[in-house]
Design an enzyme around this catalytic site. Structure first.
Site, PDB file in Angstrom:
ATOM      1  N   HIS A 194       0.842  -1.196   0.000  1.00 29.64           N
ATOM      2  CA  HIS A 194       0.000   0.000   0.000  1.00 29.64           C
ATOM      3  C   HIS A 194       0.878   1.247   0.000  1.00 29.64           C
ATOM      4  CE1 HIS A 194      -2.761   2.920   2.269  1.00 29.64           C
ATOM      5  NE2 HIS A 194      -3.183   2.877   1.024  1.00 29.64           N
ATOM      6  N   CYS A 197       0.032   0.369   9.733  1.00 31.60           N
ATOM      7  CA  CYS A 197      -0.179   1.723   9.218  1.00 31.60           C
ATOM      8  C   CYS A 197      -1.622   1.958   8.763  1.00 31.60           C
ATOM      9  CB  CYS A 197       0.780   2.008   8.072  1.00 31.60           C
ATOM     10  SG  CYS A 197       2.513   1.992   8.561  1.00 31.60           S
ATOM     11  N   HIS A 198      -2.150   1.043   7.966  1.00 29.48           N
ATOM     12  CA  HIS A 198      -3.498   1.241   7.419  1.00 29.48           C
ATOM     13  C   HIS A 198      -4.363  -0.011   7.486  1.00 29.48           C
ATOM     14  CE1 HIS A 198      -0.976   4.393   5.523  1.00 29.48           C
ATOM     15  NE2 HIS A 198      -1.960   5.123   5.971  1.00 29.48           N
ATOM     16  N   GLY A 199      -3.888  -1.069   8.164  1.00 26.85           N
ATOM     17  CA  GLY A 199      -4.727  -2.222   8.433  1.00 26.85           C
ATOM     18  C   GLY A 199      -4.767  -3.304   7.374  1.00 26.85           C
TER      19      GLY A 199
END
Length: 165
Positions: free
Chosen positions: A105, A129-131
């Site tokens: 990502h 960081c963003h799952g």
């Protein structure tokens, strides 16, 4: 006289071209970092290690038979970036998964390679960081990451040594 002039010009061109060509060769420190050898003899089934390859984290995981079966049981239609475990490992060594530890990502380092780290809902890797959640085969299963964890070029030099790069 003409032959001497041509010979002198040829030697002069060689003297000028050789340093130019040598300057395009990679530096010794770059060549040294172009491959990494990893001893996998101490990695027990179900464990993984973190290493480094070209200044990026590298995960080496020894999959258990249960993890291999679970990865093989996932229908490819459920995967965002469909790849089988066999496509991500070497033939005859399907229990060894080697991936770059960089989330696809935004480049964070996922958790799950070290003992006690969050492995996510699919038992593989979890990017804090963003799952993004990856399964035990390093395939993206949920979250914003678009692709599976990258598998670098690697080869088994012996039964207990891997050369990456």
């Amino acid at each position: 006289m003409a032959i001497g002039a041509v010979a002198f010009a040829g030697v002069g061109a060689g003297v000028i071209a050789l340093p130019l060509i040598n300057s395009m060769s990679p530096a010794a420190d770059t060549l040294a970092a172009s491959s990494t050898e990893i001893d996998i003899s101490a990695i027990q089934p179900g464990q993984s290690i973190k290493s480094s390859f070209r200044k990026q984290p590298l995960f080496v995981r020894n999959l258990t038979p249960q993890e291999i079966a679970a990865a093989d049981a996932v229908p490819l239609s459920e995967l965002r970036d469909p790849q089988t475990l066999a496509e991500r490992t070497k033939a005859g060594k399907s229990n060894w998964l080697v991936t770059l530890g960089v989330c696809t990502h935004l480049g964070c380092v996922p958790l799950g390679a070290a003992e006690g780290e969050n492995k996510g809902a699919f038992g593989g890797y979890f990017c804090p960081c963003h799952g993004s959640a990856y399964d035990t085969a390093g395939r993206i299963r949920s979250g914003p990451a678009p692709l599976n964890l990258a598998v670098p070029e690697y080869a088994f030099t012996t039964d207990t040594m891997i050369t990456v790069g």
